[in-house]
Motif scaffolding. Structure first.
Motif, PDB file in Angstrom:
ATOM      1  N   THR A   5     -92.790  22.983  80.719  1.00 29.18           N
ATOM      2  CA  THR A   5     -94.317  23.252  80.349  1.00 29.18           C
ATOM      3  C   THR A   5     -94.612  24.799  79.893  1.00 29.18           C
ATOM      4  N   GLN A   6     -93.989  25.684  80.041  1.00 33.40           N
ATOM      5  CA  GLN A   6     -93.666  26.944  79.562  1.00 33.40           C
ATOM      6  C   GLN A   6     -92.966  27.521  79.305  1.00 33.40           C
ATOM      7  N   LEU A   7     -92.581  26.625  78.016  1.00 32.23           N
ATOM      8  CA  LEU A   7     -92.242  27.282  76.647  1.00 32.23           C
ATOM      9  C   LEU A   7     -93.153  26.961  75.749  1.00 32.23           C
ATOM     10  N   ARG A   8     -93.202  27.415  74.457  1.00 33.97           N
ATOM     11  CA  ARG A   8     -93.479  27.336  73.096  1.00 33.97           C
ATOM     12  C   ARG A   8     -92.236  28.026  72.560  1.00 33.97           C
ATOM     13  N   PHE A   9     -92.235  27.063  70.829  1.00 33.08           N
ATOM     14  CA  PHE A   9     -91.521  27.208  70.288  1.00 33.08           C
ATOM     15  C   PHE A   9     -92.053  28.298  69.130  1.00 33.08           C
ATOM     16  N   GLY A  10     -91.109  29.383  69.086  1.00 34.65           N
ATOM     17  CA  GLY A  10     -92.075  30.137  67.638  1.00 34.65           C
ATOM     18  C   GLY A  10     -90.658  29.813  66.436  1.00 34.65           C
ATOM     19  N   ILE A  11     -91.042  29.886  65.155  1.00 32.18           N
ATOM     20  CA  ILE A  11     -90.528  30.603  64.139  1.00 32.18           C
ATOM     21  C   ILE A  11     -91.292  31.397  63.229  1.00 32.18           C
ATOM     22  N   ASP A  12     -90.050  32.221  63.170  1.00 31.58           N
ATOM     23  CA  ASP A  12     -90.161  33.594  61.720  1.00 31.58           C
ATOM     24  C   ASP A  12     -89.605  33.359  61.200  1.00 31.58           C
ATOM     25  N   PHE A  13     -90.433  32.817  60.332  1.00 30.42           N
ATOM     26  CA  PHE A  13     -90.408  32.584  58.021  1.00 30.42           C
ATOM     27  C   PHE A  13     -89.934  33.934  57.426  1.00 30.42           C
ATOM     28  N   ILE A  18     -85.123  31.722  57.969  1.00 29.48           N
ATOM     29  CA  ILE A  18     -85.726  31.332  58.796  1.00 29.48           C
ATOM     30  C   ILE A  18     -84.937  31.633  60.369  1.00 29.48           C
ATOM     31  N   LYS A  19     -85.512  31.886  61.136  1.00 26.87           N
ATOM     32  CA  LYS A  19     -85.330  31.775  62.985  1.00 26.87           C
ATOM     33  C   LYS A  19     -86.032  31.207  64.346  1.00 26.87           C
ATOM     34  N   GLY A  20     -85.721  30.504  64.754  1.00 23.03           N
ATOM     35  CA  GLY A  20     -86.813  29.551  65.106  1.00 23.03           C
ATOM     36  C   GLY A  20     -85.992  29.566  67.448  1.00 23.03           C
ATOM     37  N   ALA A  21     -86.600  30.150  67.821  1.00 26.45           N
ATOM     38  CA  ALA A  21     -85.956  29.468  69.338  1.00 26.45           C
ATOM     39  C   ALA A  21     -86.683  29.414  70.405  1.00 26.45           C
ATOM     40  N   ALA A  22     -86.756  28.855  71.723  1.00 28.12           N
ATOM     41  CA  ALA A  22     -87.639  28.330  72.634  1.00 28.12           C
ATOM     42  C   ALA A  22     -87.922  29.459  72.672  1.00 28.12           C
ATOM     43  N   VAL A  23     -89.009  29.759  73.260  1.00 28.34           N
ATOM     44  CA  VAL A  23     -89.813  30.726  74.428  1.00 28.34           C
ATOM     45  C   VAL A  23     -90.441  30.469  75.499  1.00 28.34           C
ATOM     46  N   ASP A  24     -89.976  31.463  76.438  1.00 29.08           N
ATOM     47  CA  ASP A  24     -90.576  31.607  78.253  1.00 29.08           C
ATOM     48  C   ASP A  24     -91.386  32.148  78.244  1.00 29.08           C
ATOM     49  N   LEU A  25     -93.084  31.575  77.987  1.00 29.58           N
ATOM     50  CA  LEU A  25     -94.045  32.519  78.130  1.00 29.58           C
ATOM     51  C   LEU A  25     -93.967  33.479  79.332  1.00 29.58           C
ATOM     52  N   THR A  26     -93.098  32.844  80.201  1.00 25.31           N
ATOM     53  CA  THR A  26     -93.673  34.205  81.115  1.00 25.31           C
ATOM     54  C   THR A  26     -92.671  34.705  81.462  1.00 25.31           C
ATOM     55  N   ALA A  27     -91.396  34.681  80.962  1.00 26.42           N
ATOM     56  CA  ALA A  27     -90.857  36.015  80.445  1.00 26.42           C
ATOM     57  C   ALA A  27     -91.031  36.587  79.313  1.00 26.42           C
ATOM     58  N   GLY A  28     -91.490  36.436  78.721  1.00 29.38           N
ATOM     59  CA  GLY A  28     -92.167  36.318  77.453  1.00 29.38           C
ATOM     60  C   GLY A  28     -90.174  36.838  76.524  1.00 29.38           C
ATOM     61  N   ASP A  29     -89.229  36.103  76.985  1.00 34.75           N
ATOM     62  CA  ASP A  29     -87.817  36.057  75.888  1.00 34.75           C
ATOM     63  C   ASP A  29     -87.432  35.053  75.073  1.00 34.75           C
ATOM     64  N   PHE A  30     -86.838  34.796  75.170  1.00 38.88           N
ATOM     65  CA  PHE A  30     -85.925  33.267  74.360  1.00 38.88           C
ATOM     66  C   PHE A  30     -85.697  32.590  75.419  1.00 38.88           C
ATOM     67  N   ALA A  31     -85.963  31.445  75.189  1.00 41.24           N
ATOM     68  CA  ALA A  31     -85.143  30.265  76.259  1.00 41.24           C
ATOM     69  C   ALA A  31     -84.625  29.612  75.666  1.00 41.24           C
ATOM     70  N   SER A  32     -83.705  29.579  74.855  1.00 40.82           N
ATOM     71  CA  SER A  32     -82.674  28.660  74.460  1.00 40.82           C
ATOM     72  C   SER A  32     -81.876  29.721  73.238  1.00 40.82           C
ATOM     73  N   GLU A  33     -81.045  29.220  72.360  1.00 42.16           N
ATOM     74  CA  GLU A  33     -80.138  29.951  71.221  1.00 42.16           C
ATOM     75  C   GLU A  33     -81.388  29.934  70.028  1.00 42.16           C
ATOM     76  N   ARG A  34     -81.054  31.617  69.604  1.00 42.09           N
ATOM     77  CA  ARG A  34     -81.821  30.748  68.459  1.00 42.09           C
ATOM     78  C   ARG A  34     -80.566  30.562  67.361  1.00 42.09           C
ATOM     79  N   VAL A  35     -81.808  29.893  66.963  1.00 47.05           N
ATOM     80  CA  VAL A  35     -81.270  28.766  65.382  1.00 47.05           C
ATOM     81  C   VAL A  35     -81.662  29.736  64.339  1.00 47.05           C
ATOM     82  N   GLY A  67     -95.752  28.756  67.113  1.00 51.41           N
ATOM     83  CA  GLY A  67     -96.256  30.106  66.430  1.00 51.41           C
ATOM     84  C   GLY A  67     -95.062  29.979  65.196  1.00 51.41           C
ATOM     85  N   VAL A  68     -96.369  29.844  64.019  1.00 55.60           N
ATOM     86  CA  VAL A  68     -94.959  30.542  62.574  1.00 55.60           C
ATOM     87  C   VAL A  68     -95.633  31.829  62.172  1.00 55.60           C
ATOM     88  N   THR A  69     -94.061  32.772  62.008  1.00 61.88           N
ATOM     89  CA  THR A  69     -94.842  33.972  60.995  1.00 61.88           C
ATOM     90  C   THR A  69     -94.332  33.900  60.181  1.00 61.88           C
TER      91      THR A  69
END
Length: 249
Positions: A5-13, A18-35, A67-69
């Motif tokens: 529930t504290q994870l969101r997916f971010g995409i940097d286009f 094009i890079k994407g990863a799950a982000v832990d909103l509490t920690a403010g950092d990746f919660a998965s490997e970056r694709v 979120g998408v950049t």
């Protein structure tokens, strides 16, 4: 394991990747490997949407807004000038297009603004008041302007003309590499750039991001300005993190 529930997916286009990863909103950092995948040569909205779909399908547990950049101006979800991606993006309501295409809420933001948001929320500018300028040195020079942690969007200070030259076409990381500049020679150009921005905005802090921030010890101390200048904490993770934080907030 992170609470989903504290994870969101971010995409940097970007124009090249094009890079994407799950982000832990509490920690403010990746919660998965970056694709990361290459941006299609014909980076039409439809082609890019297909890549986003695949990324999200590979992370079925990450629900909620995305979120998408975008490497261009973004006003209320509508893409403006974006010279490094397909011209079909210009004038497109990307929020609406991607929300419909991905069947979930999508929030689009300028790439440098996303990096600025991340550094202000969980990075080098966290807790800093006053005027903070986050700069990303890469193919160009991206900039994000924050006042007391609040973003002023679409401040494109890499396009400043200094002595008849566009700043990012003279002082970006890409130019340093293409011209074979030493870090000392590059720092002299960056000094001219940051002194110009210093005179215009009187910031309290500069944060220097982009992939080159990992090598900050080679050049940052050579930039001769009065304002405090520090390396970004999140480095090239900032775009994805900022996009995910924006999607949530």
């Amino acid at each position: 394991m992170s609470d989903t529930t504290q994870l969101r997916f971010g995409i940097d286009f970007g124009g090249t990747g094009i890079k994407g990863a799950a982000v832990d909103l509490t920690a403010g950092d990746f919660a998965s490997e970056r694709v990361k995948v290459d941006t299609p040569e014909e980076s039409t909205p439809e082609a890019v949407l297909d890549i986003f779909r695949t990324m999200l399908a590979d992370h079925p547990d990450i629900t909620g807004p995305v979120g998408v950049t975008v490497p261009g101006i973004v006003r209320h979800g509508v893409v403006g000038l974006a010279p490094n991606i397909h011209p079909a993006w210009q004038g497109l309501d990307a929020d609406e297009f991607l929300t419909r295409g991905l069947d979930r809420d999508v929030h689009v933001v300028n790439d440098a603004d996303a990096a600025g948001l991340a550094e202000a929320a969980v990075g080098a500018a966290k807790g800093r008041s006053g005027v903070v300028l986050v700069t990303t040195l890469g193919t160009g020079i991206g900039t994000a302007l924050l006042h007391d942690g609040v973003l002023v969007p679409n401040v494109e200070l890499g396009h400043l003309e200094i002595d008849g030259r566009v700043a990012e076409k003279w002082a970006s990381t890409k130019v340093r590499k293409s011209e074979g500049l030493t870090y000392e020679a590059w720092a002299k150009r960056l000094t001219v750039y940051y002194r110009t921005v210093e005179r215009l905005f009187s910031p309290d802090l500069f944060v220097v991001g982009g992939g080159v921030s990992a090598s900050h010890h080679k050049f940052l101390h050579l930039i001769d300005i009065d304002t405090e200048i520090v390396p970004a904490t999140l480095q090239n993770r900032a775009g994805i993190v900022g996009a995910a934080l924006l999607a949530e907030n």
